[in-house]
Design an enzyme around this catalytic site. Sequence first.
Site, PDB file in Angstrom:
ATOM      1  N   ASP A 103     -33.994  56.327  16.743  1.00 54.92           N
ATOM      2  CA  ASP A 103     -33.582  54.929  16.708  1.00 54.92           C
ATOM      3  C   ASP A 103     -34.600  54.123  17.514  1.00 54.92           C
ATOM      4  O   ASP A 103     -34.916  54.461  18.654  1.00 54.92           O
ATOM      5  CB  ASP A 103     -32.193  54.777  17.340  1.00 54.92           C
ATOM      6  CG  ASP A 103     -31.313  53.807  16.592  1.00 54.92           C
ATOM      7  OD1 ASP A 103     -31.812  52.711  16.271  1.00 54.92           O
ATOM      8  OD2 ASP A 103     -30.141  54.131  16.333  1.00 54.92           O
ATOM      9  N   ASP A 123     -33.500  49.239  14.514  1.00 53.75           N
ATOM     10  CA  ASP A 123     -32.270  48.497  14.769  1.00 53.75           C
ATOM     11  C   ASP A 123     -32.454  47.018  14.438  1.00 53.75           C
ATOM     12  O   ASP A 123     -33.499  46.423  14.716  1.00 53.75           O
ATOM     13  CB  ASP A 123     -31.897  48.661  16.246  1.00 53.75           C
ATOM     14  CG  ASP A 123     -30.558  48.065  16.604  1.00 53.75           C
ATOM     15  OD1 ASP A 123     -29.549  48.523  16.040  1.00 53.75           O
ATOM     16  OD2 ASP A 123     -30.527  47.149  17.448  1.00 53.75           O
ATOM     17  N   GLU A 131     -32.363  48.865   9.588  1.00 45.85           N
ATOM     18  CA  GLU A 131     -30.961  48.425   9.582  1.00 45.85           C
ATOM     19  C   GLU A 131     -30.945  46.967   9.157  1.00 45.85           C
ATOM     20  O   GLU A 131     -31.492  46.101   9.840  1.00 45.85           O
ATOM     21  CB  GLU A 131     -30.321  48.563  10.959  1.00 45.85           C
ATOM     22  CG  GLU A 131     -28.844  48.141  10.934  1.00 45.85           C
ATOM     23  CD  GLU A 131     -28.260  47.835  12.295  1.00 45.85           C
ATOM     24  OE1 GLU A 131     -27.023  47.848  12.413  1.00 45.85           O
ATOM     25  OE2 GLU A 131     -29.028  47.563  13.237  1.00 45.85           O
ATOM     26  N   HIS A 188     -22.011  54.290  13.276  1.00 45.49           N
ATOM     27  CA  HIS A 188     -21.441  54.111  14.609  1.00 45.49           C
ATOM     28  C   HIS A 188     -20.874  52.716  14.839  1.00 45.49           C
ATOM     29  O   HIS A 188     -20.350  52.451  15.923  1.00 45.49           O
ATOM     30  CB  HIS A 188     -22.513  54.397  15.664  1.00 45.49           C
ATOM     31  CG  HIS A 188     -23.691  53.475  15.585  1.00 45.49           C
ATOM     32  ND1 HIS A 188     -24.564  53.496  14.523  1.00 45.49           N
ATOM     33  CD2 HIS A 188     -24.129  52.519  16.417  1.00 45.49           C
ATOM     34  CE1 HIS A 188     -25.497  52.589  14.712  1.00 45.49           C
ATOM     35  NE2 HIS A 188     -25.257  51.968  15.849  1.00 45.49           N
ATOM     36  N   ASP A 189     -20.960  51.841  13.850  1.00 48.46           N
ATOM     37  CA  ASP A 189     -20.472  50.471  13.991  1.00 48.46           C
ATOM     38  C   ASP A 189     -19.241  50.162  13.148  1.00 48.46           C
ATOM     39  O   ASP A 189     -18.664  49.076  13.283  1.00 48.46           O
ATOM     40  CB  ASP A 189     -21.579  49.472  13.625  1.00 48.46           C
ATOM     41  CG  ASP A 189     -22.693  49.412  14.650  1.00 48.46           C
ATOM     42  OD1 ASP A 189     -22.412  49.642  15.842  1.00 48.46           O
ATOM     43  OD2 ASP A 189     -23.844  49.136  14.269  1.00 48.46           O
TER      44      ASP A 189
END
Length: 542
Positions: free
Chosen positions: A99, A201, A264, A325-326
């Site tokens: 990430d 990200d 992302e 994860h969101d």
Amino acid sequence: MSGQEWWKRAVIYQIYPRSFQDADGDGIGDLVGIAQRLNYLSWLGVDAIWISPFYPSPMKDFGYDIQDYRDVDPIFGTLADFDALAARARDLGLKLILDFVPNHTSDRHPWFLESRQSPASAKRDWYIWRDPAADGGPPTNWLAEFGGSAWEYDEASGQYYYHAFLKEQPDLNWRNPDVRAAMYDAMHFWLERGVDGFRVDVMWHLIKDDQFRDNPPNPARPPNAGPANTLIPLYTADRPEVHDIVGEMRAVVDAYPERVLIGEIWLPTDRLVTYYGHDLRGAHLPFNFQLIGAAWDAGVIKEIVGDYEKALPRGGWPNWVMGNHDKGRIASRLGPRQARLAMLLLLTLRGTPTLYYGDEIAMRDVPIPPDRVCDPYEKNVPGLGLGRDPERTPMQWDSGPQAGFTHAAQPWLPIAADASTVNVAAQRDAPASMLTLVHRLIALRKAEAALAIGDYGALDAPGQVVMFLRRVPGRRLLVALNLGEGGQSLSLPEDCRGATVLLSTDPERPLGDLAPAFTLGEGEGIVALLVDLETAPPSPAA
């Protein structure tokens, strides 16, 4: 297909490092713990692991507020632990994706500390500083994703700095070439250590309007949306200049063989696909989240898939994400039976799928008591169901204490109440389990080029059925999913004489011959090999 395109055939597995495996007994997962579980991932059949941030951080946003881009936070281990993990992954043939969080740093990063010293600081322009508005308030109406104004006043200098997320996460000024160079150097640091790529990200956030215009109101704000959704982020995200940056990141990655750049990007399909870049020189895989928030309805899914396939630039490779994860877990969103269909859909659509840790065993969102809440989103905007802790709870490995995640008395987030039965050990050898289904689906993708890299062709289907073909020359697979509440009668395509069922989400369905007219059970999905008329053997009467 060249080796540089391994990511087209790959199944990517996301690991949230705080929650995967705790090796040192502090209740928080770590890099040594991940290394201990790589044999499992190799058995599962995934090709690449993407690890969420493990860099030094004050943990205001659990690693997405980075204090040093070139090291490992002591919570997670050391650079030596990372190198050992990377070496073990290579031995097992697993690619390693990190990430990368370039939009903002921690407010404790040395760059920001220097920037904050005074308006004359050499790094002042590394962040976005502005004078107050005429009334002394924030320079614009821009809002932070986690609540409140996106501008934080600095008493010492009399200016505001911009933060798209927490005030402890000041945004970098990507219009500054020195910022770009420093961040690309950080990418080089990890590429030189052998990582196989990056998931970037909030890629679409990187550039903000240079005229600092107010964002317009959002008349279509969905109910229970985050407070930032009261405005349309016209001037704070998806700015035209962002594509120059994405192209530069791609050039950094392309300097190394067989690397991948993933972005992302939470945008509608028509904007998402622009991140492939001119002549496909942008992100290899702009993450496609269209199915995460979609209604679980056959018509909706057909439209999403069809629109996406049509919008892809020529040569652009698709990808699909159904959990991360969101967002709430698939099994909680859809229920256990439909979650099996979701896994079938994710792993049979054309493109690269990303699987979130625990979804392969149908982990569910875990209720978090008020005194155990960690997520700053929930703390800042409570009661809207926006908290992300429920889908970040520890991996459920076995029925032992703390589900085999840790020896600590209390892990950082609660263990699910159903962990004694919903765990890897219980499911690994159970023929009807979700884990067995996912394992078999991944194996089928590896065995069938039609699933891995084949074309996609939608088929008409009645009711709540989604049906499509995956095909390579000389071999066609039929995928059919019944999202409805009852059984559904179906027919094979007219240009085939029969089919062989290779896999079903219903463990009771026998594999083998499938008649031209067949029935899908409630919540059942199948993958079948079609026997084409032109390749079928002659009949005995011929």
